[in-house]
Design a protein around this motif. Structure first.
Motif, PDB file in Angstrom:
ATOM      1  N   THR A   2       0.858  -1.397  -0.073  1.00 15.85           N
ATOM      2  CA  THR A   2       0.011   0.191   0.029  1.00 15.85           C
ATOM      3  C   THR A   2       0.819   1.352  -0.002  1.00 15.85           C
ATOM      4  O   THR A   2       1.691   1.240   0.887  1.00 15.85           O
ATOM      5  CB  THR A   2      -1.079   0.106   1.134  1.00 15.85           C
ATOM      6  OG1 THR A   2      -1.757  -1.079   1.331  1.00 15.85           O
ATOM      7  CG2 THR A   2      -1.875   1.274   1.284  1.00 15.85           C
ATOM      8  N   MET A   3       0.526   2.135  -0.874  1.00 15.22           N
ATOM      9  CA  MET A   3       1.163   3.467  -1.041  1.00 15.22           C
ATOM     10  C   MET A   3       0.344   4.398  -0.498  1.00 15.22           C
ATOM     11  O   MET A   3      -0.809   4.461  -0.793  1.00 15.22           O
ATOM     12  CB  MET A   3       1.735   3.729  -2.422  1.00 15.22           C
ATOM     13  CG  MET A   3       2.712   2.901  -3.090  1.00 15.22           C
ATOM     14  SD  MET A   3       4.252   2.969  -2.269  1.00 15.22           S
ATOM     15  CE  MET A   3       4.709   4.469  -2.891  1.00 15.22           C
ATOM     16  N   HIS A   4       0.945   5.268   0.495  1.00 14.07           N
ATOM     17  CA  HIS A   4       0.188   6.256   1.084  1.00 14.07           C
ATOM     18  C   HIS A   4       0.358   7.663   0.693  1.00 14.07           C
ATOM     19  O   HIS A   4       1.411   8.182   0.787  1.00 14.07           O
ATOM     20  CB  HIS A   4       0.361   6.331   2.616  1.00 14.07           C
ATOM     21  CG  HIS A   4       0.034   4.967   3.237  1.00 14.07           C
ATOM     22  ND1 HIS A   4      -1.297   4.706   3.686  1.00 14.07           N
ATOM     23  CD2 HIS A   4       0.907   3.781   3.692  1.00 14.07           C
ATOM     24  CE1 HIS A   4      -1.173   3.572   4.334  1.00 14.07           C
ATOM     25  NE2 HIS A   4      -0.029   2.977   4.071  1.00 14.07           N
ATOM     26  N   THR A   5      -0.521   8.108   0.057  1.00 15.87           N
ATOM     27  CA  THR A   5      -0.195   9.589  -0.763  1.00 15.87           C
ATOM     28  C   THR A   5      -0.531  10.515   0.252  1.00 15.87           C
ATOM     29  O   THR A   5      -1.708  10.844   0.840  1.00 15.87           O
ATOM     30  CB  THR A   5      -1.132   9.855  -1.856  1.00 15.87           C
ATOM     31  OG1 THR A   5      -1.176   8.384  -2.837  1.00 15.87           O
ATOM     32  CG2 THR A   5      -1.099  10.870  -2.961  1.00 15.87           C
ATOM     33  N   VAL A   6       0.217  11.706   0.152  1.00 18.70           N
ATOM     34  CA  VAL A   6       0.188  12.870   0.828  1.00 18.70           C
ATOM     35  C   VAL A   6      -0.957  14.064   0.128  1.00 18.70           C
ATOM     36  O   VAL A   6      -0.818  14.219  -0.999  1.00 18.70           O
ATOM     37  CB  VAL A   6       1.598  13.605   1.060  1.00 18.70           C
ATOM     38  CG1 VAL A   6       1.278  14.764   1.872  1.00 18.70           C
ATOM     39  CG2 VAL A   6       2.554  12.655   1.635  1.00 18.70           C
ATOM     40  N   LEU A  83       0.935   9.810   7.417  1.00 19.60           N
ATOM     41  CA  LEU A  83       1.590  10.861   8.409  1.00 19.60           C
ATOM     42  C   LEU A  83       0.681  12.093   8.769  1.00 19.60           C
ATOM     43  O   LEU A  83      -0.025  12.402   7.761  1.00 19.60           O
ATOM     44  CB  LEU A  83       2.707  11.052   7.788  1.00 19.60           C
ATOM     45  CG  LEU A  83       3.982   9.936   7.446  1.00 19.60           C
ATOM     46  CD1 LEU A  83       5.113  10.467   6.613  1.00 19.60           C
ATOM     47  CD2 LEU A  83       4.455   9.347   8.827  1.00 19.60           C
ATOM     48  N   PRO A  84       1.048  12.689   9.887  1.00 23.46           N
ATOM     49  CA  PRO A  84       0.433  14.097   9.791  1.00 23.46           C
ATOM     50  C   PRO A  84       0.716  14.868   8.645  1.00 23.46           C
ATOM     51  O   PRO A  84       1.683  14.594   8.043  1.00 23.46           O
ATOM     52  CB  PRO A  84       0.979  14.681  11.055  1.00 23.46           C
ATOM     53  CG  PRO A  84       1.456  13.500  11.849  1.00 23.46           C
ATOM     54  CD  PRO A  84       1.783  12.673  10.963  1.00 23.46           C
ATOM     55  N   GLU A  85      -0.296  15.524   8.011  1.00 15.10           N
ATOM     56  CA  GLU A  85      -0.149  16.398   6.779  1.00 15.10           C
ATOM     57  C   GLU A  85       0.996  17.157   6.851  1.00 15.10           C
ATOM     58  O   GLU A  85       1.799  17.262   5.645  1.00 15.10           O
ATOM     59  CB  GLU A  85      -1.467  16.952   6.477  1.00 15.10           C
ATOM     60  CG  GLU A  85      -2.572  16.098   6.076  1.00 15.10           C
ATOM     61  CD  GLU A  85      -3.778  16.994   5.619  1.00 15.10           C
ATOM     62  OE1 GLU A  85      -3.774  18.348   5.487  1.00 15.10           O
ATOM     63  OE2 GLU A  85      -4.912  16.348   5.276  1.00 15.10           O
ATOM     64  N   LEU A  86       1.199  18.062   7.945  1.00 18.04           N
ATOM     65  CA  LEU A  86       2.465  18.741   7.918  1.00 18.04           C
ATOM     66  C   LEU A  86       3.744  18.005   7.688  1.00 18.04           C
ATOM     67  O   LEU A  86       4.634  18.433   6.894  1.00 18.04           O
ATOM     68  CB  LEU A  86       2.492  19.552   9.179  1.00 18.04           C
ATOM     69  CG  LEU A  86       3.657  20.618   9.271  1.00 18.04           C
ATOM     70  CD1 LEU A  86       3.662  21.733   8.365  1.00 18.04           C
ATOM     71  CD2 LEU A  86       3.310  21.245  10.754  1.00 18.04           C
ATOM     72  N   ILE A  87       3.848  16.912   8.387  1.00 17.77           N
ATOM     73  CA  ILE A  87       5.106  16.085   8.157  1.00 17.77           C
ATOM     74  C   ILE A  87       5.167  15.443   6.792  1.00 17.77           C
ATOM     75  O   ILE A  87       6.160  15.228   6.295  1.00 17.77           O
ATOM     76  CB  ILE A  87       5.152  15.022   9.315  1.00 17.77           C
ATOM     77  CG1 ILE A  87       4.968  15.592  10.816  1.00 17.77           C
ATOM     78  CG2 ILE A  87       6.295  13.955   9.377  1.00 17.77           C
ATOM     79  CD1 ILE A  87       6.276  16.634  11.088  1.00 17.77           C
ATOM     80  N   ALA A 120       7.750   9.522  -3.959  1.00 17.76           N
ATOM     81  CA  ALA A 120       6.957   8.330  -4.149  1.00 17.76           C
ATOM     82  C   ALA A 120       7.630   7.434  -4.876  1.00 17.76           C
ATOM     83  O   ALA A 120       7.344   6.042  -4.675  1.00 17.76           O
ATOM     84  CB  ALA A 120       5.551   8.985  -4.859  1.00 17.76           C
ATOM     85  N   ALA A 121       8.416   7.639  -5.724  1.00 16.68           N
ATOM     86  CA  ALA A 121       9.208   6.686  -6.668  1.00 16.68           C
ATOM     87  C   ALA A 121      10.305   5.998  -5.808  1.00 16.68           C
ATOM     88  O   ALA A 121      10.603   4.841  -5.738  1.00 16.68           O
ATOM     89  CB  ALA A 121       9.922   7.361  -8.004  1.00 16.68           C
ATOM     90  N   PHE A 122      10.709   6.652  -4.788  1.00 12.13           N
ATOM     91  CA  PHE A 122      11.816   6.313  -3.776  1.00 12.13           C
ATOM     92  C   PHE A 122      11.142   5.346  -3.050  1.00 12.13           C
ATOM     93  O   PHE A 122      11.674   4.367  -2.673  1.00 12.13           O
ATOM     94  CB  PHE A 122      12.632   7.222  -3.160  1.00 12.13           C
ATOM     95  CG  PHE A 122      13.517   6.487  -2.241  1.00 12.13           C
ATOM     96  CD1 PHE A 122      14.588   5.803  -2.767  1.00 12.13           C
ATOM     97  CD2 PHE A 122      13.318   6.935  -0.835  1.00 12.13           C
ATOM     98  CE1 PHE A 122      15.416   5.560  -1.673  1.00 12.13           C
ATOM     99  CE2 PHE A 122      14.214   6.487  -0.094  1.00 12.13           C
ATOM    100  CZ  PHE A 122      15.450   5.926  -0.512  1.00 12.13           C
TER     101      PHE A 122
END
Length: 246
Positions: A2-6, A83-87, A120-122
């Motif tokens: 699962t990739m988590h998108t900001v 993650l928290p959006e700011l981080i 995201a690629a990394f």
């Protein structure tokens, strides 16, 4: 996997903030000394907001008491995804700037690894190697606490730079607790760098190795970082590590 998108808005806000720094000067500082300071990356209100998350376990995937593992004295939480959006926004926005430095370093050291332009690629590369656990963390130190010199590697694939942001105000919230970076040079005595930070300041620094220019070309030096003893008060820091952990 699962990739988590900001969220895009958080990324755009962080990119605008990060773009305000002189990245050529910061890259030169990192290359000369192994670290560079971004003053006032966070506002005092943002620092208090992040530090205020510490008691709430729902934000975190694990809680580490440093003395149990011989890491020093103090404790920290690893954030969970998302993650928290700011981080998360800062992690995404800082990565491309630091990847340019990391790729230059690897070229100078004769290391084949090159890092993609986008975070995201990394992260996809990390996850393909089984490194799927988030590594940004929130640290808390009280009187007598300290962090031993160490390297945050977490797996075979490690990004060469990371960022720590001081969330507390020195001489008001705490005393002592200086950020320390040591550099072990071949056939030479080690060099120490003590980095003065104020609340909201961020330090970008080498995780493991960096190149140093010698008379016969570049050679590799080994770095470790830590925090000196807290004399009084409470010190909070957020660490942004760009690779995920096994």
């Amino acid at each position: 996997m699962t990739m988590h998108t900001v969220p895009a808005a958080a990324v755009r806000s962080a990119e605008a903030r990060v773009a305000g720094y002189d990245w050529q000067a910061l890259a030169e500082e990192m290359s000369f000394y192994g670290c560079a300071v971004m003053e006032k990356l966070l506002t005092p209100e943002e620092c208090r907001e992040i530090a205020g998350l510490y008691p709430y376990e729902s934000h975190f995937r694990s809680h580490v008491h440093m003395a149990r593992h011989g890491f020093g004295k103090g404790e920290y939480h690893y954030f969970r995804y998302p993650l928290p959006e700011l981080i998360g926004g800062l992690r995404t926005a800082l990565y491309p700037r630091l990847a340019a430095v990391a790729n230059d370093w690897n070229e100078r050291m004769g290391v084949a690894q090159r890092y993609p332009d986008e975070h995201a690629a990394f992260l996809k590369q990390c996850h393909e190697q089984g490194q799927t656990r988030p590594t940004p963390l929130l640290l808390q130190y009280g009187p007598g606490d300290f962090n031993c010199l160490h390297q945050d590697l977490y797996g075979e694939l490690a990004f060469p730079l990371q960022v720590a942001i001081l969330l507390s105000e020195p001489d008001k919230d705490f005393t002592g607790g200086e950020f320390v970076l040591t550099e072990q040079r071949p056939r030479m005595q080690s060099r120490a760098e003590v980095v003065p930070l104020r609340q909201g300041d961020a330090v970008a620094f080498a995780v493991h190795n960096r190149p140093v220019q010698g008379s016969k070309g570049s050679y590799r030096v080994n770095l470790r970082h830590g925090v000196s003893r807290i004399r009084s008060g409470l010190r909070h820091t957020v660490g942004i590590i760009f690779h995920d952990a096994k």
